[in-house]
Design a protein around this motif. Sequence first.
Motif, mmCIF file in Angstrom:
data_model
loop_
_atom_site.group_PDB
_atom_site.id
_atom_site.type_symbol
_atom_site.label_atom_id
_atom_site.label_comp_id
_atom_site.label_asym_id
_atom_site.label_seq_id
_atom_site.Cartn_x
_atom_site.Cartn_y
_atom_site.Cartn_z
ATOM 1 N N MET A 50 0.824 -1.202 0.000
ATOM 2 C CA MET A 50 0.000 0.000 0.000
ATOM 3 C C MET A 50 0.857 1.250 0.000
ATOM 4 O O MET A 50 0.559 2.232 -0.687
ATOM 5 C CB MET A 50 -0.934 -0.008 1.215
ATOM 6 N N ARG A 51 1.930 1.245 0.745
ATOM 7 C CA ARG A 51 2.842 2.394 0.780
ATOM 8 C C ARG A 51 3.452 2.630 -0.599
ATOM 9 O O ARG A 51 3.567 3.770 -1.056
ATOM 10 C CB ARG A 51 3.949 2.149 1.803
ATOM 11 N N GLU A 52 3.845 1.563 -1.261
ATOM 12 C CA GLU A 52 4.435 1.702 -2.593
ATOM 13 C C GLU A 52 3.402 2.175 -3.607
ATOM 14 O O GLU A 52 3.714 2.987 -4.489
ATOM 15 C CB GLU A 52 5.036 0.364 -3.023
ATOM 16 N N ALA A 53 2.176 1.663 -3.497
ATOM 17 C CA ALA A 53 1.132 2.050 -4.456
ATOM 18 C C ALA A 53 0.791 3.530 -4.336
ATOM 19 O O ALA A 53 0.498 4.197 -5.346
ATOM 20 C CB ALA A 53 -0.118 1.198 -4.228
ATOM 21 N N TRP A 54 0.840 4.062 -3.124
ATOM 22 C CA TRP A 54 0.509 5.473 -2.916
ATOM 23 C C TRP A 54 1.740 6.368 -2.917
ATOM 24 O O TRP A 54 1.631 7.574 -2.703
ATOM 25 C CB TRP A 54 -0.260 5.636 -1.595
ATOM 26 N N GLY A 55 2.915 5.804 -3.142
ATOM 27 C CA GLY A 55 4.123 6.598 -3.288
ATOM 28 C C GLY A 55 4.552 7.338 -2.039
ATOM 29 O O GLY A 55 5.042 8.476 -2.127
ATOM 30 N N TYR A 56 4.416 6.718 -0.884
ATOM 31 C CA TYR A 56 4.775 7.384 0.366
ATOM 32 C C TYR A 56 6.274 7.679 0.472
ATOM 33 O O TYR A 56 6.675 8.555 1.238
ATOM 34 C CB TYR A 56 4.329 6.539 1.560
ATOM 35 N N ASP A 57 7.087 6.953 -0.276
ATOM 36 C CA ASP A 57 8.530 7.173 -0.215
ATOM 37 C C ASP A 57 9.024 8.062 -1.355
ATOM 38 O O ASP A 57 10.236 8.214 -1.535
ATOM 39 C CB ASP A 57 9.269 5.826 -0.257
ATOM 40 N N LYS A 58 8.113 8.636 -2.125
ATOM 41 C CA LYS A 58 8.471 9.482 -3.260
ATOM 42 C C LYS A 58 8.292 10.952 -2.895
ATOM 43 O O LYS A 58 7.682 11.277 -1.867
ATOM 44 C CB LYS A 58 7.621 9.113 -4.474
ATOM 45 N N PRO A 59 8.816 11.873 -3.720
ATOM 46 C CA PRO A 59 8.604 13.304 -3.467
ATOM 47 C C PRO A 59 7.135 13.657 -3.404
ATOM 48 O O PRO A 59 6.276 12.970 -3.981
ATOM 49 C CB PRO A 59 9.304 13.979 -4.655
ATOM 50 N N ILE A 60 6.841 14.760 -2.741
ATOM 51 C CA ILE A 60 5.450 15.099 -2.450
ATOM 52 C C ILE A 60 4.655 15.410 -3.708
ATOM 53 O O ILE A 60 3.450 15.124 -3.784
ATOM 54 C CB ILE A 60 5.395 16.270 -1.445
ATOM 55 N N LEU A 61 5.289 15.966 -4.740
ATOM 56 C CA LEU A 61 4.569 16.244 -5.981
ATOM 57 C C LEU A 61 4.154 14.953 -6.676
ATOM 58 O O LEU A 61 3.052 14.865 -7.241
ATOM 59 C CB LEU A 61 5.435 17.099 -6.912
ATOM 60 N N ILE A 62 5.024 13.954 -6.629
ATOM 61 C CA ILE A 62 4.660 12.653 -7.209
ATOM 62 C C ILE A 62 3.547 12.016 -6.384
ATOM 63 O O ILE A 62 2.616 11.406 -6.938
ATOM 64 C CB ILE A 62 5.895 11.737 -7.273
ATOM 65 N N GLN A 63 3.610 12.148 -5.065
ATOM 66 C CA GLN A 63 2.533 11.640 -4.213
ATOM 67 C C GLN A 63 1.201 12.296 -4.562
ATOM 68 O O GLN A 63 0.167 11.631 -4.622
ATOM 69 C CB GLN A 63 2.868 11.906 -2.744
ATOM 70 N N TYR A 64 1.240 13.598 -4.809
ATOM 71 C CA TYR A 64 0.005 14.312 -5.140
ATOM 72 C C TYR A 64 -0.537 13.868 -6.492
ATOM 73 O O TYR A 64 -1.747 13.747 -6.678
ATOM 74 C CB TYR A 64 0.257 15.817 -5.134
ATOM 75 N N GLY A 65 0.359 13.609 -7.440
ATOM 76 C CA GLY A 65 -0.088 13.108 -8.734
ATOM 77 C C GLY A 65 -0.757 11.751 -8.611
ATOM 78 O O GLY A 65 -1.790 11.490 -9.238
ATOM 79 N N ILE A 66 -0.149 10.869 -7.812
ATOM 80 C CA ILE A 66 -0.764 9.551 -7.575
ATOM 81 C C ILE A 66 -2.117 9.708 -6.890
ATOM 82 O O ILE A 66 -3.094 9.020 -7.228
ATOM 83 C CB ILE A 66 0.187 8.680 -6.733
ATOM 84 N N PHE A 67 -2.179 10.621 -5.923
ATOM 85 C CA PHE A 67 -3.428 10.849 -5.202
ATOM 86 C C PHE A 67 -4.524 11.326 -6.151
ATOM 87 O O PHE A 67 -5.658 10.812 -6.121
ATOM 88 C CB PHE A 67 -3.181 11.879 -4.102
ATOM 89 N N LEU A 68 -4.222 12.309 -7.007
ATOM 90 C CA LEU A 68 -5.223 12.828 -7.945
ATOM 91 C C LEU A 68 -5.661 11.749 -8.928
ATOM 92 O O LEU A 68 -6.856 11.643 -9.262
ATOM 93 C CB LEU A 68 -4.669 14.032 -8.694
#
Length: 324
Positions: A50-68
């Motif tokens: 789940m952490r990898e799928a939501w990009g918790y270890d990636k930069p925040i902009l990439i996390q936001y892109g995954i979230f959107l």
Amino acid sequence: MKTLKYVLNRIGLMLMTFFIIMTICFVLIRMLPNPVQEGAGDFAAATKAMREAWGYDKPILIQYGIFLKNVFTKWDWGFCTTVGTYLSPVTSYVVSKLPATVILNVYSLLFSLPLGILFGIYAALKKNKWQDQVISVLVMLFISVPSYVYAFIVQYYLGFKFNLFPLQMAAGNNYLAPEMLKSMVLPVLSLSFSVMAGFMRFTRAELTETLTSEYMLLARAKGLTRKQATYRHALRNAFVPILPMILSEFIGIMSGSLVIEKIFGVPGIGAIYVNAINSRDYSVFLFISMFYTIIGLAANIIVDLSYGFIDPRIRMGGGKTNEL
């Protein structure tokens, strides 16, 4: 065409405002300490995936892109970590808590709405008399004192001292059962005082202004009695601004009451919102925050548009016409 353009413009502004608020909330939340750890035991693999799928270890902009992408393609707002079932979808968990909040607020609105309007009309008809003074004092008292103070008062006297109603809301989903209705009396009363006072004050103010207008003098001069003029003209015109207020209250019933639900143990979204803040379940907190935001933005638009339907003289985005 002008009306359609105004409506589309308001909807566009609402979506832009919602997107800005969501972006700010997401960035601020992800800057906090990460509550989603690697996990242990049976949940270790699921948590890591789940952490990898939501990009918790990636930069925040990439996390936001995954979230959107997850929100707009799959309506996936994340997963529960400390509130609800671990790693369960946030949307299904929050939706399961929504009926209790809606039912509680519907009952409080159905109780406070007619009483508030009736007392407001009575105060306007008895302007500057002792009845009006008493109602004005009650309005000031109900509005000035927070709802959680009334919650403690009714809980102590009606629930504890006189043992008339349960101190906490009963468990279950049958909201029409006698036991459930009895257990909802105290939270409904706590929520109703401020809403009732708001309708009383607003109705009195609008009707008082209408009763002293020139067309009311003209109606009396044509031979109508005070009762006939009040019913045919004053009430109709006074309810033009009151009806949007009623509509706004109905739209806002899903927002719930954070404190009241917590005090009386109501299993609604208000209670889990507080729990999500205390236990740092950021996905639940973000989803409910956006839920409250879209309700508030939509309520403002619907109330503005309702004026044009209630009073045809009001043009959307252009005020009243000069037609008589």
